[in-house]
Write a protein that holds these residues in place. Sequence first.
Motif, PDB file in Angstrom:
ATOM      1  N   ASP A  81       0.836  -1.205   0.000  1.00  0.00           N
ATOM      2  CA  ASP A  81       0.000   0.000   0.000  1.00  0.00           C
ATOM      3  C   ASP A  81       0.876   1.262   0.000  1.00  0.00           C
ATOM      4  O   ASP A  81       1.713   1.419   0.892  1.00  0.00           O
ATOM      5  N   SER A 127      -0.085  -2.231   4.189  1.00  0.00           N
ATOM      6  CA  SER A 127      -1.402  -2.851   4.320  1.00  0.00           C
ATOM      7  C   SER A 127      -1.463  -3.916   3.241  1.00  0.00           C
ATOM      8  O   SER A 127      -0.713  -3.868   2.260  1.00  0.00           O
ATOM      9  N   LYS A 157      -4.962  -8.799  -0.705  1.00  0.00           N
ATOM     10  CA  LYS A 157      -6.320  -9.295  -0.441  1.00  0.00           C
ATOM     11  C   LYS A 157      -7.179  -9.242  -1.703  1.00  0.00           C
ATOM     12  O   LYS A 157      -7.995 -10.130  -1.933  1.00  0.00           O
ATOM     13  N   ARG A 165       4.268   0.920   9.487  1.00  0.00           N
ATOM     14  CA  ARG A 165       4.199   2.247   8.848  1.00  0.00           C
ATOM     15  C   ARG A 165       5.085   3.179   9.663  1.00  0.00           C
ATOM     16  O   ARG A 165       4.731   3.515  10.799  1.00  0.00           O
ATOM     17  N   GLN A 193      -3.758  -4.876  11.652  1.00  0.00           N
ATOM     18  CA  GLN A 193      -4.948  -4.478  10.900  1.00  0.00           C
ATOM     19  C   GLN A 193      -5.760  -5.715  10.559  1.00  0.00           C
ATOM     20  O   GLN A 193      -5.225  -6.674  10.011  1.00  0.00           O
ATOM     21  N   ASP A 216      -7.890  -6.975   8.028  1.00  0.00           N
ATOM     22  CA  ASP A 216      -8.223  -6.640   6.650  1.00  0.00           C
ATOM     23  C   ASP A 216      -9.340  -7.562   6.175  1.00  0.00           C
ATOM     24  O   ASP A 216      -9.266  -8.783   6.379  1.00  0.00           O
ATOM     25  N   TYR A 227      -6.459   3.220  -5.185  1.00  0.00           N
ATOM     26  CA  TYR A 227      -7.160   1.952  -5.410  1.00  0.00           C
ATOM     27  C   TYR A 227      -8.648   1.960  -5.080  1.00  0.00           C
ATOM     28  O   TYR A 227      -9.355   1.007  -5.371  1.00  0.00           O
ATOM     29  N   SER A 237     -10.970   2.245   7.430  1.00  0.00           N
ATOM     30  CA  SER A 237     -11.102   2.798   6.083  1.00  0.00           C
ATOM     31  C   SER A 237     -11.427   1.648   5.140  1.00  0.00           C
ATOM     32  O   SER A 237     -10.950   0.531   5.346  1.00  0.00           O
ATOM     33  N   GLY A 238     -12.194   1.969   4.111  1.00  0.00           N
ATOM     34  CA  GLY A 238     -12.481   0.930   3.128  1.00  0.00           C
ATOM     35  C   GLY A 238     -13.272   1.491   1.978  1.00  0.00           C
ATOM     36  O   GLY A 238     -13.458   2.706   1.869  1.00  0.00           O
ATOM     37  N   ARG A 294     -13.226  -1.115  -4.867  1.00  0.00           N
ATOM     38  CA  ARG A 294     -11.877  -1.005  -5.452  1.00  0.00           C
ATOM     39  C   ARG A 294     -11.921  -0.875  -6.969  1.00  0.00           C
ATOM     40  O   ARG A 294     -12.765  -1.486  -7.639  1.00  0.00           O
ATOM     41  N   PHE A 307     -12.624  -3.469   3.800  1.00  0.00           N
ATOM     42  CA  PHE A 307     -12.110  -2.433   4.709  1.00  0.00           C
ATOM     43  C   PHE A 307     -10.990  -2.997   5.571  1.00  0.00           C
ATOM     44  O   PHE A 307     -10.756  -4.214   5.594  1.00  0.00           O
ATOM     45  N   GLY A 308     -10.315  -2.100   6.274  1.00  0.00           N
ATOM     46  CA  GLY A 308      -9.284  -2.502   7.227  1.00  0.00           C
ATOM     47  C   GLY A 308      -9.527  -1.764   8.535  1.00  0.00           C
ATOM     48  O   GLY A 308      -9.757  -0.549   8.530  1.00  0.00           O
TER      49      GLY A 308
HETATM   50  N1  ASP Z   1      -6.084   0.185   2.730  1.00  0.00           N
HETATM   51  C1  ASP Z   1      -6.780   0.702   3.832  1.00  0.00           C
HETATM   52  C2  ASP Z   1      -5.793   1.055   4.921  1.00  0.00           C
HETATM   53  O1  ASP Z   1      -4.904   0.268   5.180  1.00  0.00           O
HETATM   54  C3  ASP Z   1      -7.785  -0.248   4.324  1.00  0.00           C
HETATM   55  C4  ASP Z   1      -8.710  -0.677   3.240  1.00  0.00           C
HETATM   56  O2  ASP Z   1      -9.079   0.160   2.402  1.00  0.00           O
HETATM   57  O3  ASP Z   1      -9.070  -1.861   3.203  1.00  0.00           O
HETATM   58  O4  ASP Z   1      -5.907   2.099   5.531  1.00  0.00           O
END
Ligand code: ASP
Length: 319
Positions: free
Chosen positions: A63, A86, A91, A109, A127, A129, A218, A245-246, A249, A287-288
């Motif tokens: 990511d 991420s 996934k 990170r 996370q 995911d 994405y 967040s999610g 895609r 989402f994550g």
């Molecule tokens: N990629 C997002 C993050 O790691 C999570 C997601 O969109 O699934 O913040």
Amino acid sequence: MAFVNEISPEEREGLSNLYSKISSERSRRILHVNSEVRKSLRDFFIGEGFYELSPVILGPVTDPLNHPVSDASINYYGHKYGLTQSMIFHKQIALLSYEKLFIFSPNVRLEPLDRQATGRHLAEFSQLDVEVRDFSKDDAISLAERMYCFVIEQVRKSCAEDLEFFGRALSVPHIPFRRYDYSLAKERYGEEFEASLSENHKDPFFIENVALLDREFYDREMEERPGILSDMDMVYPEGFGEALSGGEREYQLERIIDRIKKKGQTFEQFKYYLEVARMGLPRSAGFGIGIERLVRYVLGLRNIEDATLFPKVIGKFSL
Ligand code: ASP
Ligand code: MG
């Protein structure tokens, strides 16, 4: 013992504080809640027919995130591989195998130093995911709502004494959660809208439809609202801020390429992902959600450092 002298006074103090912390009743209770949160999440997703995927710790693509972090790459037999920021791309690709997936994924990170003061950033975190084939943003929001309510219900039962110890009363919110449109919220409440809305809520809520350049490449751009993405954040109340967040895609090569260009990023960085996208990616949403943030919120902890036994505190010595 000569080697003992190689530890600086700050490091020794850090270790000594960690030693006391790990030995405390408070830590044991937090660990119990962390463990029960993970159990309830796993129970929820297995109950919904999901498969659990093993985490990917490093790879040639990860990511890019939407904010600058320091490079966390290693020399992998002469190739530069990054530690996972991420598992977004993995996934998406894993959905070729099975349609509903979740992963407890360690993310590294190396955040800027000024993020240490937020109380909700660690340089390494877990996370959860989640990604589902043929899901829409609304499907992902509804899944996140049910997941959240399930976890709170379970934790209220299995961790009643711990919640009491921390003086925390949690209620299970009504579904659907409130939703705010990203652009309207920004217009109405200013740049810091997420923080101020979080302060003024008693239950979690969503901010949806993020502006294209304010997010990674994405998430899928809406056909009916160009420049706006079909995605969301869930935000905790009481000032605890972002929970997850999610979104939907991008899965079509041409659109992915266009979005990478719009973000001013290089194709080189994503060449392996692009090659897989050329072969064909499934359409999906997901989402994550950060586990330590969830534990922090459940117990009302001021600092995320307390939500896990071995926190990687930004810029500080950590075990
Ligand atoms: N990629 C997002 C993050 O790691 C999570 C997601 O969109 O699934 O913040
Ligand atoms: Mg986010």
